[in-house]
Design a protein around this motif. Structure first.
Motif, PDB file in Angstrom:
ATOM      1  N   ILE A   4      61.035  23.101  57.599  1.00  0.00           N
ATOM      2  CA  ILE A   4      62.397  22.947  57.281  1.00  0.00           C
ATOM      3  C   ILE A   4      63.183  24.015  57.276  1.00  0.00           C
ATOM      4  CG2 ILE A   4      64.148  21.780  55.803  1.00  0.00           C
ATOM      5  CD1 ILE A   4      61.910  19.967  54.975  1.00  0.00           C
ATOM      6  N   LYS A  61      62.190  18.638  62.166  1.00  0.00           N
ATOM      7  CA  LYS A  61      62.701  18.464  60.365  1.00  0.00           C
ATOM      8  C   LYS A  61      62.717  17.304  59.750  1.00  0.00           C
ATOM      9  CE  LYS A  61      67.305  19.953  58.402  1.00  0.00           C
ATOM     10  NZ  LYS A  61      68.709  20.392  58.351  1.00  0.00           N
ATOM     11  N   ASP A 110      60.555  16.986  56.602  1.00  0.00           N
ATOM     12  CA  ASP A 110      61.534  16.423  55.290  1.00  0.00           C
ATOM     13  C   ASP A 110      60.817  15.267  54.671  1.00  0.00           C
ATOM     14  OD1 ASP A 110      63.674  16.638  53.691  1.00  0.00           O
ATOM     15  OD2 ASP A 110      64.308  14.905  54.810  1.00  0.00           O
ATOM     16  N   TYR A 111      60.077  14.240  55.455  1.00  0.00           N
ATOM     17  CA  TYR A 111      59.768  13.080  55.193  1.00  0.00           C
ATOM     18  C   TYR A 111      58.140  13.462  54.442  1.00  0.00           C
ATOM     19  CZ  TYR A 111      56.366   9.002  55.224  1.00  0.00           C
ATOM     20  OH  TYR A 111      55.478   7.810  54.729  1.00  0.00           O
ATOM     21  N   SER A 128      57.606  16.381  52.940  1.00  0.00           N
ATOM     22  CA  SER A 128      57.895  17.167  51.767  1.00  0.00           C
ATOM     23  C   SER A 128      58.184  16.176  50.706  1.00  0.00           C
ATOM     24  CB  SER A 128      58.809  18.235  52.041  1.00  0.00           C
ATOM     25  OG  SER A 128      59.909  17.510  52.252  1.00  0.00           O
ATOM     26  N   LYS A 129      59.138  15.057  50.995  1.00  0.00           N
ATOM     27  CA  LYS A 129      59.532  14.076  49.921  1.00  0.00           C
ATOM     28  C   LYS A 129      58.375  13.291  49.426  1.00  0.00           C
ATOM     29  CE  LYS A 129      64.287  13.919  51.246  1.00  0.00           C
ATOM     30  NZ  LYS A 129      65.392  13.099  51.989  1.00  0.00           N
ATOM     31  N   ARG A 164      62.379  25.077  48.944  1.00  0.00           N
ATOM     32  CA  ARG A 164      63.079  24.690  50.597  1.00  0.00           C
ATOM     33  C   ARG A 164      64.165  25.398  50.845  1.00  0.00           C
ATOM     34  NH1 ARG A 164      65.060  18.886  50.624  1.00  0.00           N
ATOM     35  NH2 ARG A 164      66.839  20.047  49.652  1.00  0.00           N
TER      36      ARG A 164
END
Length: 582
Positions: free
Chosen positions: A34, A75, A79-80, A82-83, A145
């Protein structure tokens, strides 16, 4: 945001995520991806302007849009992951923290529960843990991040023009000062919020448990005012955190905007002198603009971090409390049950005077000893000392010749049954309450224990019998029924030592006679300590010990003590005249 103490606290909190190293590795990889994608976006814009719009390179007409789309796709995927993975890690860690806190509560000594209110302990799990959860779930992801993103963007800006980038970084010390000052203010207010929430939980618990007394004594307005005052204090401290946080973010943004305006002005002057290509100018401004959002998030997350750190302080305060002492290793093959107090001294924590000094007493094995005395004479304290809820401050207590401190604590308590006047039942079935703490108990044994306690006569008349749920602390039962269930629990344990502290105080005369018959059978071949309740129970004791201000005043059988015409005879006479307990 992170001084030395905060870093130490946060590192300790992060220990709970270390078992999930594989998930952490995937999350960190996603965060790095990211961060790299942000300057990649600025670089693509540079190439789009210089190569596609100005140089009109035909190869870039297809390549640049594809690269731009690819950046956003990569990205989005990163992001998916990481969350999802960060939440998975955080919630697993929170489960571990809650479990550790509950285990700690089970291992704390009795004295700790006297110094901490139940509401305060409950608040640590119900309020403090979610606050720490935010610092474990959102905070570390945003910090890593966005810090990586800012570093990547600054590195790209240095690549484009190190002079302008250094000019922009002049505001960094000012921003750091503002964040540090805000951190200290928010931490203090957050600590006060933890205390207010603990007090509110305590008052709420008291108000719910004492609703009958509140109504009888007309204390509704008094309780409402108490609760309102605590709620107001919580509101003020919450608003203090909000005000500091709300001021913190705009100040940083204003400083960043001023720096951006100055840098953009100088960059445009440099571009006019052909020191920048149009694409480089756009890319530089874009990269600078892209630093705004991560800086804003890093500034905003400070509130979450400070609340989480204040909560972590409260959590670790509990986890760092000393466990109940269990240094003994001796285990009995069989227990006779002789208990001897030798030169016993005991003083309650924070008390000015000792409850016992040079106290000596022998409780013979397999006999019934009744402890008699007026309130405050030390009867219940002796029972608590035998059960090792407290440790003597001087002298020692022995069981069959072994000091209690040398006996393994869990083994020792497995051989004690304790029936208190403060009856504790659980929101479960009658069977589960009678067999509490014991698994795989045959139902016939539960029924036999209920019959001995004369509880079976009302249990069998219930629609679901032993499977009847008795409500919160047995509220669906009468006082006498609750006490008989408590007695049945002790009968089922069948321990060689039985302590009964006002155990039949809630029984009517008829119920007590039935229970007394069962107790006469139960007393055979075991050591029984009775704390004075109704006279019929005391009369049957093998020895009666009369206590006054922590000293043995009289000792002997019922008939002998009456003949002696001392304190016991006086108490007995008063009890007979009034029909009350001793």
């Amino acid at each position: 945001m992170f001084d030395r103490a905060t870093l130490s606290l946060y590192r300790r909190l992060l220990r709970y995520v270390l078992p999930y190293k594989k998930l952490i590795a995937v999350t960190l990889l996603a965060l790095i991806v990211i961060a790299v994608m942000e300057p990649a976006t600025a670089w693509i814009l540079k190439e789009l302007v210089d190569e596609s719009l100005i140089a009109k390179n035909p190869d870039s007409f297809v390549m640049m849009p594809l690269l731009l789309a690819g950046v956003f796709i990569i990205k989005g995927i990163a992001d998916y992951f990481s969350k999802v993975f960060s939440q998975w890690i955080a919630q697993s860690a929170i489960l571990d923290i809650r479990s550790a806190m509950y285990r700690k509560m089970q291992s704390l000594p009795y004295s700790t529960f006297q110094s901490y209110s139940t509401g305060r302990l409950m608040s640590k799990i119900t309020y403090d843990v979610p606050q720490a959860s935010n610092a474990l779930s959102n905070a570390w992801v945003i910090i890593i991040r966005d810090s990586l993103t800012v570093v990547a963007l600054v590195a790209y800006l240095l690549y484009i023009s190190w002079q302008l980038t250094l000019l922009m970084l002049i505001i960094a010390p000012v921003v750091a000062f503002i964040i540090d000052k805000a951190s200290r203010l928010m931490r203090n207010s957050s600590r006060n919020m933890q205390a207010d929430m603990g007090q509110m939980t305590h008052q709420l618990e008291e108000g719910l448990n004492a609703y009958q007394d509140i109504k009888i004594y007309g204390a509704e307005r008094y309780e409402q005012n108490r609760f309102q005052n605590t709620a107001k204090s919580l509101l003020i401290n919450t608003l203090n955190v909000t005000k500091v946080s709300a001021l913190n973010v705009p100040l940083v943004q204003i400083l960043a905007a001023i720096a951006l305006a100055v840098v953009v002005y100088i960059a445009m002057q440099m571009s006019a002198k052909d020191m920048f290509t149009p694409g480089e100018l756009l890319s530089f401004i874009t990269a600078m603009a892209l630093t705004f959002e991560p800086i804003r998030r890093l500034t905003s997350i400070n509130e979450t971090v400070q609340k989480g750190m204040a909560a972590a302080e409260s959590i670790f305060e509990l986890l760092d409390l000393p466990d109940e002492a269990n240094n003994g290793s001796h285990r009995f093959d069989s227990i006779d049950g002789e208990i001897v107090f030798k030169q016993l001294g005991f003083t309650y924590p924070n008390a000015d005077t000792a409850t016992f000094e040079n106290f000596n007493l022998t409780i013979p094995a397999k006999k019934t000893t009744a402890l008699v005395g007026q309130s405050g004479s030390g009867k219940s304290t002796l029972a608590h000392l035998i059960a090792r809820f407290f440790e003597p401050t001087a002298g020692r207590i022995t069981l069959d010749g072994y000091p209690l401190s040398e006996i393994e604590l869990n083994h020792f308590r497995q051989n004690i049954a304790f029936v208190s006047q403060n009856i504790i039942l659980f929101n479960d079935t009658l069977a589960a309450n009678i067999a509490y703490g014991q698994s795989d108990i045959d139902q016939d044994k539960i029924i036999a224990a209920a019959k001995k306690a004369h509880a079976w006569e009302f249990i069998q008349n219930l629609p679901q019998g032993l499977n009847t749920n008795i409500g919160d602390n047995g509220d669906l039962l009468s006082g006498g029924q609750r006490q008989r269930i408590s007695l049945a629990r002790a009968f089922l344990k069948d321990a060689p030592i039985l302590i009964m502290d006002e155990a039949t105080s809630a029984l009517d005369n008829q119920s007590e006679k039935k229970v007394q018959q069962a107790m006469d059978e139960l007393r055979k071949e075991r050591t029984v300590i009775l704390i004075a309740h109704r006279l019929s129970t005391i009369e049957n004791a093998d020895q009666i010990v009369v206590l006054e201000h922590g000293k043995v005043i009289e000792q002997g059988k019922h008939s002998d003590l009456l003949v002696a015409n001392g304190l016991y005879a006086s108490l007995y006479e008063k009890g007979e005249q009034s029909g009350e307990t001793i």
